[in-house]
Design an enzyme around this catalytic site. Sequence first.
Site, PDB file in Angstrom:
ATOM      1  N   GLY A  71       0.240   0.175  -2.468  1.00 40.89           N
ATOM      2  CA  GLY A  71      -0.656   0.958  -1.634  1.00 40.89           C
ATOM      3  C   GLY A  71      -0.749   2.411  -2.068  1.00 40.89           C
ATOM      4  CG  ASN A 150       1.469   4.598   8.457  1.00 44.46           C
ATOM      5  OD1 ASN A 150       0.340   5.085   8.461  1.00 44.46           O
ATOM      6  ND2 ASN A 150       2.548   5.314   8.190  1.00 44.46           N
ATOM      7  CD  GLN A 178       1.247  -0.955   8.315  1.00 39.27           C
ATOM      8  OE1 GLN A 178       1.385  -1.992   8.959  1.00 39.27           O
ATOM      9  NE2 GLN A 178       2.214  -0.447   7.579  1.00 39.27           N
ATOM     10  CB  ALA A 199       1.823  -7.636  -2.188  1.00 38.96           C
ATOM     11  CB  CYS A 324       7.197   8.191   4.202  1.00 40.70           C
ATOM     12  SG  CYS A 324       6.379   6.670   3.760  1.00 40.70           S
TER      13      CYS A 324
END
Length: 380
Positions: A71, A150, A178, A199, A324
């Site tokens: 992503g 997210n 997402q 993925a 993150c």
Amino acid sequence: MDRVYLDYAATTPVDHQVVLSMIPYFENNYGNPSSIHYLGQSAEQALSLARQRILLLSGAANAELIFTSGGTESDNLAIRGIVESKNENKHKILLSPVEHPAVSNTCERFKDRFIVNKLRVDKYGLLDIEYLKKSIDYDTLLVSVIWGNNEIGTINDIKQIGKICREKNVIFHTDAVQAAAHLDINFGESNIDMLSFGAHKFYGPKGVGGLIKLKGLKLSSQITGGSQENNTRAGTSNVPLIKGMEKAYELLHEEFDKNDNHKKHLRDTLIEGVLKNISGSYLTGHPDKRLPNHASFVIEGVRGQDLVIGMDMAGFSISSGSACKVGNPSPSQVLLAMGIPEDLAIGAIRVTVGKNTTETEVNSFLTELSKLVKTLRKSM
Ligand SMILES: *Cc1c(COP(=O)(O)O)cnc(C)c1O
């Protein structure tokens, strides 16, 4: 002790059928898809089939798919690729204030050469459509808006945003990392120019993803070298991971309705349970326009980090927002953009379920969280 994993928005385990689907491409069908001999062409065929199937399942049969390392790289390729392609002499990038860092930090990089403006969201984190319309002008090159958030789970009306961008002749990118894992996304019907996915959010392997884009849209390649991926992303294709992603995406779509109902039921149990059991707790994000597996809250008088650590000690894996933000106690920019006050935003948690999460796990989570909040509040 059995661990209860409730952080599926951060990542998912790889489905065993996905693991099995990759093995032949490590051991037997190991050719380089760029080689012209039999083994090379056999790998090329497998790659081409994966491309077609993923495009078809995304309602994007007429579009193009560039395989990437995930992503983050897809977001980078979309934004940098357009900005650096210089096919239009425009200097403004618009993005929502609730983007994943893969989008927001990438846009930041162009601040010296471009006008990079944040759009507005409402208290649920939904994009302010009227403000978008007002903000687009003759100089606007690119708009980037996240599809399914997210951190707060909110689902934007991508079709409408895309329609506005198309009418105004502006390139539209959406981070659907997402969304692609939980919604039946339809690229062709949604007026999108570029769409990122990865993925490992849908039981596929980490380190592989894709960017779907309209045919003919020129992107400046960010990794230069060979002519792979239609001259847009050089380097030998990671055939095993791509085949694993294809398998994971197929399984996702096969099991879609069954898992969708299951996830929504558990999500709603979580939301009702937290709001009922814990005084001073509030749902963040939209009450119904939200990802089917996603519950997120702010809780008064506690810190999200302390909740994550306390729940971890009790055997539960949750998150304080996005994956993150490890070790960063400052409040989330996403929550602040929604107008949530700083002292409340500190108390953020995110609880996300998966297809194999059980009701028992959710109920024991609810009991344990109530206990922890009481303990933490006493000690403050
Ligand atoms: C996970 C995630 C990303 C990053 O994807 P990777 O494949 O981990 O690089 C980007 N955007 C959103 C919305 C995500 O949830």
